[in-house]
Design an enzyme around this catalytic site. Sequence first.
Site, PDB file in Angstrom:
ATOM      1  N   ARG A 166     -38.679  -3.342 -85.590  1.00 37.99           N
ATOM      2  CA  ARG A 166     -37.534  -2.896 -86.398  1.00 37.99           C
ATOM      3  C   ARG A 166     -36.947  -4.050 -87.222  1.00 37.99           C
ATOM      4  O   ARG A 166     -35.747  -4.098 -87.455  1.00 37.99           O
ATOM      5  CB  ARG A 166     -36.454  -2.265 -85.510  1.00 37.99           C
ATOM      6  CG  ARG A 166     -36.933  -1.045 -84.741  1.00 37.99           C
ATOM      7  CD  ARG A 166     -37.424   0.073 -85.656  1.00 37.99           C
ATOM      8  NE  ARG A 166     -37.912   1.183 -84.862  1.00 37.99           N
ATOM      9  CZ  ARG A 166     -39.188   1.344 -84.487  1.00 37.99           C
ATOM     10  NH1 ARG A 166     -40.105   0.463 -84.865  1.00 37.99           N
ATOM     11  NH2 ARG A 166     -39.557   2.375 -83.772  1.00 37.99           N
ATOM     12  N   CYS A 214     -32.118   7.098 -84.564  1.00 40.49           N
ATOM     13  CA  CYS A 214     -31.888   6.400 -83.300  1.00 40.49           C
ATOM     14  C   CYS A 214     -30.830   5.323 -83.483  1.00 40.49           C
ATOM     15  O   CYS A 214     -30.902   4.519 -84.410  1.00 40.49           O
ATOM     16  CB  CYS A 214     -33.183   5.788 -82.785  1.00 40.49           C
ATOM     17  SG  CYS A 214     -34.353   7.004 -82.153  1.00 40.49           S
ATOM     18  N   GLU A 284     -29.208  -0.359 -83.684  1.00 41.32           N
ATOM     19  CA  GLU A 284     -30.238  -0.401 -84.714  1.00 41.32           C
ATOM     20  C   GLU A 284     -29.698   0.022 -86.070  1.00 41.32           C
ATOM     21  O   GLU A 284     -30.072  -0.546 -87.096  1.00 41.32           O
ATOM     22  CB  GLU A 284     -31.413   0.511 -84.312  1.00 41.32           C
ATOM     23  CG  GLU A 284     -32.532   0.582 -85.336  1.00 41.32           C
ATOM     24  CD  GLU A 284     -33.686   1.433 -84.878  1.00 41.32           C
ATOM     25  OE1 GLU A 284     -34.225   2.197 -85.691  1.00 41.32           O
ATOM     26  OE2 GLU A 284     -34.055   1.345 -83.688  1.00 41.32           O
TER      27      GLU A 284
END
Length: 290
Positions: A166, A214, A284
């Site tokens: 990520r 998410c 995130e």
Amino acid sequence: MKQLFPASQFEADKPLSQLSTFGVGGLARFFIEIQKSEELPKLLKYCHVQNLPFFVVGKGSNCLFDDRGFDGLVILNKINFCQFEWPIIHVGAGYSFSLLGTQSARKGWSGLEFASGIPGTVGGAIYMNAGASGAETCESLIEVTFVNEQGEVETLKRDQIAFAYRFSAFQKRKGVIASAKFFLHPSEGARKKQLGIIDYRTRTQPYSDKSAGCVFRNPDSHSAGALIHQCGLKGKRIGGAEVSTMHANFIVNKGGATSKDVLELVEEVKKTVKEKTGIDLEMEIRHVPC
């Protein structure tokens, strides 16, 4: 700025809730929609000279705009061309990443099946190194065209760009991803694999609710969603923000949620998971501005 671009592309006091899949956010001081790569250099050079902060958004699927808004320029990247020259795809950063995954799989090409159902753009996927089903964006990527904050155009090969879970090097730079090239492989099973991925996602993720995807990165050797579920936090609610009862790593807007609601819920989840498991969760999604 109005002297540089048509008035139809430029707005003041743009509601950021309209640009976010979360449906949350105050007003952007300035807003512009860019549809052509060649418009980016002069725009970013203008921002640099004027010392005007800017933020780039595609589908707004991985960000949480603050209730106070953004005191600068929000750039909506709508550079959405797509050229198939098998085995290479050249695509604009504003193109739907999910659509790209579906189209390439339908044509029997493998490498981007995992993109199906990811509610972002190609630029956003590269920026975050989006991934799912054991695959990541960087694996098929061969080249990125990037416009830096001085308005200079850079062509970067895959091995010139650092990627991790990520993460991409673009998170450490100011500028705009304009386009990219991917290298795919012929596969008779690509379409079947892609359909299986989208079926699993629609059954396990809250697509009918407003969310930003998410919320937390998966810690080493753990699933953030499983940890949150284990702590009994599904359905936990603050204001209009709720931990999804379908997938615990999603916070959804059940109506009238504010960024304050979301951030307070994020902190409550982090605190509870730390107390019960000893594991620290890292957000995130991006809080803008942070």
